[in-house]
Scaffold this motif. Structure first.
Motif, PDB file in Angstrom:
ATOM      1  N   PRO A 171       6.459  -2.474  -2.608  1.00  0.00           N
ATOM      2  CA  PRO A 171       5.539  -2.666  -1.797  1.00  0.00           C
ATOM      3  C   PRO A 171       5.024  -1.543  -0.560  1.00  0.00           C
ATOM      4  O   PRO A 171       4.965  -0.995  -0.238  1.00  0.00           O
ATOM      5  CB  PRO A 171       5.101  -4.399  -1.612  1.00  0.00           C
ATOM      6  N   HIS A 230      -1.540  -2.513   3.547  1.00  0.00           N
ATOM      7  CA  HIS A 230      -1.299  -1.677   2.399  1.00  0.00           C
ATOM      8  C   HIS A 230      -0.307  -2.015   1.696  1.00  0.00           C
ATOM      9  O   HIS A 230       0.151  -1.817   0.359  1.00  0.00           O
ATOM     10  CB  HIS A 230      -0.571  -0.303   2.390  1.00  0.00           C
ATOM     11  N   LYS A 286      -0.451  -3.327  -2.843  1.00  0.00           N
ATOM     12  CA  LYS A 286       0.327  -2.742  -3.557  1.00  0.00           C
ATOM     13  C   LYS A 286       1.020  -3.751  -4.504  1.00  0.00           C
ATOM     14  O   LYS A 286       1.590  -3.922  -5.449  1.00  0.00           O
ATOM     15  CB  LYS A 286       1.731  -2.010  -2.759  1.00  0.00           C
ATOM     16  N   GLU A 317       6.787   7.464  -7.380  1.00  0.00           N
ATOM     17  CA  GLU A 317       7.355   6.274  -8.390  1.00  0.00           C
ATOM     18  C   GLU A 317       6.981   6.945  -9.879  1.00  0.00           C
ATOM     19  O   GLU A 317       6.921   6.892 -11.118  1.00  0.00           O
ATOM     20  CB  GLU A 317       5.686   5.802  -8.948  1.00  0.00           C
ATOM     21  N   GLN A 376       5.215   3.399  -0.709  1.00  0.00           N
ATOM     22  CA  GLN A 376       4.150   4.393   0.065  1.00  0.00           C
ATOM     23  C   GLN A 376       5.317   4.191   1.363  1.00  0.00           C
ATOM     24  O   GLN A 376       4.242   6.066   1.955  1.00  0.00           O
ATOM     25  CB  GLN A 376       3.509   3.122  -0.350  1.00  0.00           C
TER      26      GLN A 376
END
Lengths: 267, 173
Positions: free
Chosen positions: A15, A210, A214, A4, A18
């Motif tokens: 999002p 996940h 995010k 990041e 990752q």
């Protein structure tokens, strides 16, 4: 993992970042925008099949955790188990009972394979919940190998054990004669959809959770919304803990059910 | 939104659909699964299975041992009760035997005492009879002599033997 490199200011929704597979070594340094343009562009390393990536890292961590729990935890072989040993025994008993209940006594010899699947998915899911970690089971490449692997092995096993009688699974003897071909077509289609749903269910559940976390984390940058956003992250995180365990369980019990079809096709 | 793309990152949609990473993921997944399978099937599962079996065996053995001990305790209690009952009956028997023996001795002694008493009684009765006889004889003698004397006093020279005979008749009558 460092990834990041975004400046604050404005909403930055990434999002899906990752889930990016990247090599562990030889990455380009974070791009320095203040540096003069025109310097020789760093070429990111190509990902070969053997490249050591974050996939490798997190799978290795999963293996290490499984080793720690199942081997190191049980090294005392105590009659009165230690905490770690009793967790290992609990998982053993849980999966063993599931295999025995669903597939019967003939299925018990496939218990190590099913235990392998269960522990891998369980640990991959739970390790993926650690912030900044990489979730291997969120990738369709991984779950498809698991799902199609189960499908191919079970189908082969069905033909090896039952011969052509395995095809009787699609021919419903209880149904009226006219309906049987129709039902057979539907049964065949549903049989071949199994690995697809089996693999997409796992990857989809894990990835969606996940990604949603995010997204909410992105909203947390706005001061007015951030308390609600952080509360939502906590709530969804709790849900994700449930999902991580449940999806491992669902994948395993469906594998048992498919295995049962291969062992006893006439049910 | 984010104007800066973070340098090298793939921006084309979902990373899940980036097929260039598939061989890598599949390769490492297969390695991982094989390693986990080997760990589980060679070490962990046999070990945990044997521990669970051993524990089940230990529990069964302990229960069996407890059952055995309980059985022995019951047997010991029965033996104790039996010994107690035996001792009690033995004591009763001894008491009865002693009582019978004492009774027998008592009977013998009583009989002896009875016979002694009878002998003494007989002897004293004989003595008494003698005394009575001699007294009777004396009475007869006195009566005879008295009668003779009376007859003499009356002056009639009576025959002594006739008087005696008369007295004798009177006494007997």
């Amino acid at each position: 993992m460092a990834g990041e490199a975004h400046e604050t200011g404005g909403l930055t929704f990434h999002p899906l970042d990752q889930f990016i597979v990247k090599p562990l070594f030889g990455n380009c340094p974070p791009v320095d925008h203040s540096a003069a343009e025109g310097t020789a562009a760093c070429v990111p390393p190509e990902i070969h099949w053997y490249t050591i990536t974050n996939v490798t890292l997190w799978m290795a961590i999963a293996v290490a955790c499984i080793f720690l729990l199942m081997v190191v935890g049980s090294r005392g072989r105590s009659i009165i188990p230690t905490r770690l040993q009793s967790i290992g025994e609990l998982l053993y008993g849980f999966v063993h009972k599931m295999v025995e209940d669903v597939t019967g006594h003939e299925g018990v010899k496939y218990f190590p394979y099913i235990m392998t699947l269960f522990l891998f998915i369980l640990f991959a899911n739970f390790l993926g919940l650690i912030p900044m970690s990489f979730t291997t089971t969120s990738h369709i490449a991984v779950t498809a190998v698991l799902g199609f692997g189960v499908f191919i092995v079970v189908t082969m096993l069905g033909f090896v054990l039952n011969g052509s009688a395995f095809l009787g699974m699609f021919w419903m003897k209880d149904a009226p004669l006219i309906l049987r071909p129709v039902i057979a077509i539907i049964e065949v289609i549903s049989y071949f959809v199994r690995p697809v749903s089996h693999s997409i269910r796992l990857a989809g559940n894990i990835m969606a959770g996940h990604a949603v976390i995010k997204v909410f984390a992105g909203f947390a940058a706005i001061a007015a919304i951030s308390p609600a956003s952080i509360l939502a992250i906590v709530a969804i995180y709790g849900l994700e803990v449930l999902v991580a365990g449940i999806q491992a369980y669902v994948f395993t019990i469906l594998t048992c059910v498919y295995l049962k079809d291969a062992l006893h096709p006439h049910h | 939104m984010a104007t800066e793309t973070a340098g090298t990152e793939v921006e084309a949609g979902m990373p899940q659909l980036d097929f260039s990473t598939f061989p890598n993921q599949i390769f490492w997944l297969v390695i991982t699964l094989v390693v986990i399978y080997l760990i589980l099937s060679r070490i962990a599962l046999p070990r945990i299975g044997s521990v669970l079996a051993e524990r089940a065996g230990t529990v069964t053995n302990d229960i069996a041992a407890a059952e055995e001990l309980k059985k022995r305790a019951v047997a010991a209690e029965a033996a104790y009760d039996k010994a107690l009952a035996d001792a009690r009956s033995e004591a009763n028997r001894i008491v009865a035997a002693a009582k019978a023996e004492m009774q027998a001795e008592l009977d013998v002694e009583l009989r002896k005492a009875d016979s002694e008493i009878a002998a003494l009684t007989a002897e004293s009765e004989k003595g008494l009879a003698e005394i009575r006889d001699s007294a009777l004889a004396s009475v007869t003698e006195v009566a005879k002599s008295t009668a003779r004397e009376i007859v003499n006093v009356f002056g009639q020279g009576a025959d002594a033997s006739a008087v005696d005979a008369a007295v004798e008749v009177r006494i007997k009558g």
